[in-house]
Motif scaffolding. Structure first.
Motif, PDB file in Angstrom:
ATOM      1  N   ASP A 182       1.093  -1.074   0.142  1.00 45.09           N
ATOM      2  CA  ASP A 182       0.077   0.108  -0.231  1.00 45.09           C
ATOM      3  C   ASP A 182       0.903   1.373   0.422  1.00 45.09           C
ATOM      4  OD1 ASP A 182      -2.828   1.750   0.305  1.00 45.09           O
ATOM      5  OD2 ASP A 182      -1.943   2.020   2.134  1.00 45.09           O
ATOM      6  N   MET A 183       1.814   1.914   0.688  1.00 43.27           N
ATOM      7  CA  MET A 183       3.129   2.469   1.297  1.00 43.27           C
ATOM      8  C   MET A 183       3.557   2.374  -0.322  1.00 43.27           C
ATOM      9  SD  MET A 183       4.291   2.811   4.910  1.00 43.27           S
ATOM     10  CE  MET A 183       5.160   3.988   5.002  1.00 43.27           C
ATOM     11  N   LEU A 184       4.063   1.421  -0.878  1.00 46.57           N
ATOM     12  CA  LEU A 184       4.614   1.537  -2.279  1.00 46.57           C
ATOM     13  C   LEU A 184       3.521   2.343  -3.646  1.00 46.57           C
ATOM     14  CD1 LEU A 184       6.912  -1.556  -2.331  1.00 46.57           C
ATOM     15  CD2 LEU A 184       7.547   0.246  -1.886  1.00 46.57           C
ATOM     16  N   ALA A 185       2.270   1.916  -3.306  1.00 46.07           N
ATOM     17  CA  ALA A 185       1.738   2.094  -4.968  1.00 46.07           C
ATOM     18  C   ALA A 185       1.091   3.839  -4.314  1.00 46.07           C
ATOM     19  CB  ALA A 185       0.222   1.054  -3.725  1.00 46.07           C
ATOM     20  N   ARG A 186       0.897   3.782  -3.420  1.00 46.31           N
ATOM     21  CA  ARG A 186       0.772   5.348  -2.903  1.00 46.31           C
ATOM     22  C   ARG A 186       2.296   6.295  -3.626  1.00 46.31           C
ATOM     23  NH1 ARG A 186      -3.668   6.976  -0.081  1.00 46.31           N
ATOM     24  NH2 ARG A 186      -4.490   4.861   0.928  1.00 46.31           N
ATOM     25  N   TRP A 187       3.152   6.150  -3.180  1.00 52.46           N
ATOM     26  CA  TRP A 187       4.605   6.790  -3.385  1.00 52.46           C
ATOM     27  C   TRP A 187       4.626   6.472  -4.532  1.00 52.46           C
ATOM     28  CZ3 TRP A 187       7.584   4.257   0.514  1.00 52.46           C
ATOM     29  CH2 TRP A 187       7.367   4.467   1.914  1.00 52.46           C
ATOM     30  N   SER A 188       3.831   5.322  -5.354  1.00 56.35           N
ATOM     31  CA  SER A 188       4.174   5.360  -7.028  1.00 56.35           C
ATOM     32  C   SER A 188       3.536   6.223  -7.740  1.00 56.35           C
ATOM     33  CB  SER A 188       4.548   3.651  -7.496  1.00 56.35           C
ATOM     34  OG  SER A 188       2.784   3.343  -7.372  1.00 56.35           O
ATOM     35  N   GLU A 189       2.531   6.580  -6.862  1.00 55.91           N
ATOM     36  CA  GLU A 189       1.126   7.518  -8.009  1.00 55.91           C
ATOM     37  C   GLU A 189       0.749   6.985  -9.021  1.00 55.91           C
ATOM     38  OE1 GLU A 189       4.003  11.015  -8.410  1.00 55.91           O
ATOM     39  OE2 GLU A 189       3.955  12.368  -6.756  1.00 55.91           O
ATOM     40  N   GLY A 190       0.265   5.752  -8.686  1.00 56.74           N
ATOM     41  CA  GLY A 190      -0.979   5.080  -9.881  1.00 56.74           C
ATOM     42  C   GLY A 190      -0.016   4.214 -10.962  1.00 56.74           C
ATOM     43  N   THR A 191       1.687   4.143 -10.524  1.00 50.86           N
ATOM     44  CA  THR A 191       2.196   3.340 -11.982  1.00 50.86           C
ATOM     45  C   THR A 191       1.908   2.076 -11.896  1.00 50.86           C
ATOM     46  OG1 THR A 191       4.537   4.242 -10.900  1.00 50.86           O
ATOM     47  CG2 THR A 191       3.454   5.332 -12.789  1.00 50.86           C
TER      48      THR A 191
END
Length: 532
Positions: A182-191
Motif C-alpha cells: 500500500d505504501m509503495l502504491a501511494r509513492w508510485s502515484e498510480g504507476t
C-alpha cells in the motif's frame, strides 16, 4: 492496523534509518537530529500518527547526475513514513529470508540480513567484495569466459503486482505484505512500479526478493551465475555458453518485466576477461611501463621490486600516495575518465590524509558532477579555506551550476568548512549575498535552499538572519521551515525565544525540532560561558 503497529520494532527501525541516512542522496535535515535527541518521545509520536486515517506523504525526490550527465532519480520518504516502512520491511524480511538464496549458495551476494535482529545495520557488509572474489575464483579455476551485465532501470521498473506475489509466495504475512504494498502504491502515484532508490528497505525488496526467482532459475540451468544487486556475472567455459546464458537470463528477466542493460552487457574471453578482473593492477603495470616506476613506492608499507603488481594486494596499492596521484592525473588526461576509479582514488587519498590532488579534484566539478559528494569530502582536507572556498563560490555563481544535488553538496562544503578549523574561515559579503539569493529563490530545489539557509544562520549576521526569519510564514515546506528555525538559533536569546514561541503548537514535528534547538542553544551558551 493498531495491533500491527504495537508489534513492530520502531526503535530498531529508527536506528537503521539513522544509520542509513549518513549515505542518503539528500543530506539529512535537522529533523533527524531532533528525532534522535528525544527518540522515545519521537517514537511515541510516530505510533500516534500511525493511527486510523494515516496516509504516507509524497516522496522527497532529487536527481543524481550520472557519468554520462543523464539523471538517476532518488527518493527519500518523510521521516515518519520512513521509520514505519523500515519497521514493516524489517518484520517481513526475517519472515521470508530463509526461503531466499543466500551467500551460502554462492549465487547471491550482498544485502544479507545481520544475524542479530537488533543490529543498527540491516545488512552484513562486504557483499560486493565477496561477489567479485567469487567471479575471480571461478575464472582462475579454469572457466575463462565471463558474461557481464546488469538490469536496465532496475529500481524504477520493479512491478508491484509481481513483488506482492513474490512476497506472498515466500511466506510473508498478508497484513505485512498489504501494508508494504500500500505504501509503495501511494509513492508510485498510480504507476504500479518502482522502489524508492537509496533506502535499505528497497535494497532488500529489490536486490534480495524481486530477483529471487531469476536467481533460482539460472541456478537450475546449471550456470556459474552470481549476482550482487542488479550486477550479474556468468563465468563459463566458452563464448557460446555465455551467449546461451544471456539468452536464458533475458527470458527469465522478461518474466518479471525486466530487461538486461544493453549498453553494459559484454562477453569477455581469456585475456580480456583477465584484464576486466584485474583492472587496477593492469593500470599499475601501464604506469610502470610509461616510466612511472616511482608510483609503485607503496609507502608506508614499502615495495619490493621483485614483486609484480599483480602480487600486491589492492589495499596496499590504494595506500600509495604517488600511485594514487598518478592514477588521478592519468584519468584527467582522458576524454572519458573512469569515474569508479576516481572515486576510489579520492576516497583513498582522503583516508591517508593526502592533499596532493586538491586542485585536480576541484577541476573535476565541471566534467564529472557525479563525483561531487566524494570531492567535497576530499576538499575538506585542505586547510587553505580561501582557495577552496573561492573555487566553490566561483562554481556556484557560474554557468555549470546546473544540478541541484551538486549545488546541495557544494553548499555543504561552505557550511562545514575544513575538517581542521582554519583561522578566518568566513564568507565575504559578496559570498553571503550569493548564498542568500539561493536561500530566497523558490525555483531552487528545497534541499539547496535548506543548505543555503544553514550557511546564512552560521555565517551571516543578524540582519541576514532576520531576513531568513521573515520567510517562515510564507514557506509551506516543513524542511525549509525547520532550517529557518535552526538559523535563528544564532539570534540573541530574547529574539530567538520570542520567535520560537510564536512557532509552537503548529505540528508535532516542528515542536520536536523546537525542543531540540532550545536545548542545543542552552548547551552552546553554557559551553561558551565555560570557555570564557
Amino acid at each position: 492496523m493498531p495491533g500491527l503497529i504495537e508489534e513492530l520494532d520502531l526503535e530498531r527501525a529508527w536506528k537503521r534509518v539513522s544509520r542509513k541516512s549518513r549515505s542518503d542522496p539528500i543530506i539529512p535535515t535537522v529533523e533527524y537530529r531532533a528525532f534522535g535527541h528525544s527518540m522515545s518521545q519521537a517514537l511515541d509520536a510516530v505510533r500516534a500518527e500511525l493511527g486510523e486515517g494515516y496516509q504516507p506523504s509524497p516522496l522527497k525526490t532529487i536527481d543524481l547526475p550520472k557519468p554520462t550527465l543523464t539523471l538517476r532519480p532518488c527518493a527519500i520518504p518523510a521521516l515518519t513514513d520512513r521509520v514505519y516502512f523500515q519497521a514493516l520491511v524489517d518484520a517481513l524480511a526475517y519472515e521470508v529470508e530463509s526461503k531466499l538464496l543466500d551467500e551460502g549458495s554462492e549465487v547471491v551476494f550482498g544485502f544479507a540480513l545481520t544475524p542479530d535482529p537488533a543490529d543498527a545495520d540491516m545488512f552484513t557488509g562486504g557483499g560486493y567484495t565477496r561477489f567479485y572474489e567469487k567471479v575471480r575464483s571461478e575464472f582462475e579455476s579454469g572457466h575463462r569466459h565471463i558474461l557481464v551485465t546488469d538490469v536496465a532501470a532496475y529500481y524504477a521498473t520493479v512491478d508491484h503486482r509481481i513483488l506482492r506475489s513474490t512476497l506472498s509466495g515466500l511466506g510473508g504475512r498478508p497484513e505485512l505484505v498489504d501494508e508494504v504494498m500500500d505504501m509503495l502504491a501511494r509513492w508510485s502515484e498510480g504507476t504500479g512500479r518502482g522502489l524508492p532508490q537509496g533506502l535499505w528497505t528497497s535494497d532488500f525488496l529489490g536486490a534480495r526478493v524481486y530477483l529471487d526467482r531469476v536467481d533460482k532459475a539460472m541456478s537450475r540451468y546449471g550456470y556459474r551465475y552470481v549476482r550482487y544487486s542488479d550486477d550479474i556475472r556468468v563465468v563459463a567455459d566458452s563464448e557460446t555458453e555465455c551467449r546461451r546464458a544471456l539468452r536464458d537470463l533475458t527470458i527469465e528477466l522478461r518474466r518479471i518485466q525486466l530487461f538486461p542493460q544493453e549498453a553494459k552487457t559484454r562477453v569477455y574471453s581469456e585475456e580480456k576477461a583477465d584484464r576486466y578482473l584485474n583492472y587496477l593492477r593492469e593500470r599499475v603495470e601501464k604506469l610502470a611501463a610509461k616510466g612511472l616506476a616511482w608510483a609503485l613506492d607503496l609507502a608506508p608499507y614499502g615495495y619490493d621490486p621483485s614483486e609484480s603488481p599483480e602480487e600486491v594486494e589492492e589495499e596496499r596499492l590504494l595506500s600509495s600516495e604517488p600511485l594514487l596521484v598518478a592514477l588521478v592525473e592519468e584519468e584527467l588526461s582522458k576524454d572519458q575518465a573512469d569515474t569508479m576509479l576516481l572515486r576510489r582514488c579520492l576516497g583513498a587519498l582522503r583516508k591517508i590524509k593526502s592533499e596532493a590532488v586538491i586542485d585536480q579534484a576541484m577541476a573535476l566539478l565541471v566534467p564529472l558532477p557525479c563525483l561531487t559528494d566524494v570531492i567535497v569530502r576530499y576538499l575538506r582536507l585542505s586547510k587553505d579555506w580561501e582557495r577552496v572556498k573561492g573555487a566553490v563560490i566561483g562554481f556556484l555563481s557560474g554557468p555549470y551550476n546546473i544540478y541541484p544535488w551538486q549545488e546541495m553538496w557544494l553548499l555543504e562544503y561552505i557550511r562545514r568548512g575544513p575538517y581542521e578549523p582554519a583561522d578566518g574561515a568566513t564568507l565575504t559579503e559578496e559570498d553571503l549575498r550569493l548564498v542568500d539569493d539561493i536561500a530566497f529563490d523558490r525555483n531552487r530545489h528545497w534541499a539547496c535552499r535548506v543548505a543555503a539557509i544553514d550557511v546564512i544562520g552560521k555565517q551571516g549576521d543578524d540582519d541576514y538572519r532576520f531576513r531568513i526569519r521573515d520567510l517562515y510564514n510564507d514557506e509551506a515546506n516543513l524542511d525549509i521551515r525547520h532550517a529557518i528555525l535552526e538559523a535563528c538559533v544564532h539570534l540573541s536569546k530574547a529574539d530567538r525565544n520570542r520567535f520560537f514561541q510564536a512557532c509552537e503548537g503548529e505540528d508535532p514535528r516542528t515542536d520536536r525540532v523546537l525542543r531540540y534547538l532550545r536545548e542545543r542553544a542552552v548547551g552552546e551558551q553554557a559551553q561558551a560561558g565555560a570557555s570564557s
